[in-house]
Design an enzyme around this catalytic site. Structure first.
Site, mmCIF file in Angstrom:
data_model
loop_
_atom_site.group_PDB
_atom_site.id
_atom_site.type_symbol
_atom_site.label_atom_id
_atom_site.label_comp_id
_atom_site.label_asym_id
_atom_site.label_seq_id
_atom_site.Cartn_x
_atom_site.Cartn_y
_atom_site.Cartn_z
ATOM 1 N N ASP A 2 -16.086 -6.237 21.060
ATOM 2 C CA ASP A 2 -15.824 -6.319 19.627
ATOM 3 C C ASP A 2 -17.136 -6.230 18.854
ATOM 4 O O ASP A 2 -18.166 -6.719 19.316
ATOM 5 C CB ASP A 2 -15.092 -7.635 19.305
ATOM 6 N N GLU A 49 -2.316 -2.790 19.119
ATOM 7 C CA GLU A 49 -2.481 -2.977 17.675
ATOM 8 C C GLU A 49 -3.503 -2.001 17.085
ATOM 9 O O GLU A 49 -3.393 -1.594 15.927
ATOM 10 C CB GLU A 49 -2.900 -4.420 17.374
ATOM 11 N N ASN A 50 -4.507 -1.616 17.884
ATOM 12 C CA ASN A 50 -5.532 -0.675 17.393
ATOM 13 C C ASN A 50 -4.925 0.660 16.961
ATOM 14 O O ASN A 50 -5.512 1.388 16.154
ATOM 15 C CB ASN A 50 -6.597 -0.402 18.470
ATOM 16 N N SER A 178 -6.765 -12.327 20.856
ATOM 17 C CA SER A 178 -6.232 -11.031 20.421
ATOM 18 C C SER A 178 -5.387 -10.309 21.472
ATOM 19 O O SER A 178 -5.615 -9.139 21.769
ATOM 20 C CB SER A 178 -7.362 -10.114 19.936
HETATM 21 C C1 IPE Z 1 -14.679 -2.329 18.908
HETATM 22 O O1 IPE Z 1 -15.058 -3.003 17.796
HETATM 23 C C2 IPE Z 1 -13.274 -2.597 19.381
HETATM 24 C C3 IPE Z 1 -12.435 -1.389 19.537
HETATM 25 C C4 IPE Z 1 -11.221 -1.314 19.043
HETATM 26 C C5 IPE Z 1 -12.924 -0.232 20.272
HETATM 27 P P1 IPE Z 1 -14.313 -3.007 16.372
HETATM 28 O O2 IPE Z 1 -13.983 -1.635 15.982
HETATM 29 O O3 IPE Z 1 -13.180 -3.981 16.422
HETATM 30 O O4 IPE Z 1 -15.491 -3.566 15.455
HETATM 31 P P2 IPE Z 1 -15.390 -4.536 14.197
HETATM 32 O O5 IPE Z 1 -14.537 -5.711 14.570
HETATM 33 O O6 IPE Z 1 -14.795 -3.740 13.071
HETATM 34 O O7 IPE Z 1 -16.807 -4.930 13.947
HETATM 35 MG MG MG Z 2 -12.948 -5.919 15.890
#
Ligand code: IPE
Ligand code: MG
Length: 231
Positions: A2, A49-50, A178
């Site tokens: 993250d 969720e991403n 998460s």
């Molecule tokens: C990487 O970090 C996690 C992935 C989904 C690949 P983030 O994209 O969640 O980074 P932040 O939380 O916006 O800093």
């Molecule tokens: Mg993140």
């Protein structure tokens, strides 16, 4: 993993630049884990969720995954690292699924080190998929119709062939789980570090493992029970 987005934002760069740097960290940490003798490394690369992020970011992450697989499969083979995935990978775009399948097949015979990519993964989705697969097995007569034991249901999780994690590390200062390996982490140790993923290093991994090694894991028992008899 993250903090890619924040890493980029701090530098006035697009989020995808943070993800690009994050891939370099992935390479370093796969190497570092192998050097530390860690036999199973799971990277939470993309959650269910991403998928709801802006489509250009999702597309960018998928392209990076394709790039990583194209570039790293040879290294995995050279270092004898087996690749596995957990998650609904059948829903990933073809241009990712193809190199993914290729890398899984090319490394399937290695036993010493396993890299698990959590892709389109969510613990709740995993439970739903496990219950559905178990129900099909019951309907087919392959499982008894009685309420399953944990050992039985465990065989229907994506992680059936993977041991439970001992240590879960989350970068970027967020102190939440998460939807990551909720059942498998029942007795895992956690390390939360403020370091953003692109800044995470082999050395930081070693520090987290050393922290883990100092802890007493009791699995619900007493400290006395955990000591070898006579100690
Ligand atoms: C990487 O970090 C996690 C992935 C989904 C690949 P983030 O994209 O969640 O980074 P932040 O939380 O916006 O800093
Ligand atoms: Mg993140």
């Amino acid at each position: 993993m993250d903090g890619n987005g924040r890493w980029a934002k701090q530098r006035g760069l697009p989020r995808l630049e943070g993800h690009r740097r994050g891939v370099e960290t992935v390479r370093e940490i796969i190497d570092g884990a192998r050097e530390l003798g860690i036999r199973y490394l799971t990277l939470y690369a993309f959650s269910v969720e991403n998928n709801r992020r802006p489509q250009d970011e999702v597309g960018g992450l998928m392209s990076l995954l394709e790039y990583f697989l194209d570039r790293e499969t040879a290294t995995l083979v050279k270092n004898q690292v087996r690749l596995l995935t957990i998650g609904r990978t059948q829903e990933l775009p073809d241009f990712v699924r193809r190199p993914l399948e290729r890398a899984i097949q090319a490394t399937a015979h290695f036993t010493e080190h396993t890299l698990i990519l959590a892709l389109n993964y969510g613990a709740r989705t995993e439970l739903l998929d496990a219950v559905a697969a178990y129900s099909r097995a019951v309907a087919a007569g392959a499982e008894p119709a009685a309420a399953p034991s944990w050992e039985t249901l465990n065989r229907y999780l994506y992680t059936a062939a993977i041991p439970d994690p001992d240590l879960v590390i989350r970068t970027s200062g967020e102190m939440r789980v998460s939807n990551f390996l909720l059942l498998q982490s029942a007795y895992a140790e956690y390390v939360f570090t403020p370091t953003l993923w692109p800044d995470f290093t082999k050395e930081a991994l070693a520090v987290a493992v050393a922290d883990y090694a100092r802890r007493e894991r009791r699995f619900g028992l007493t400290s006395e029970q955990m000591k070898p008899s006579g100690a």
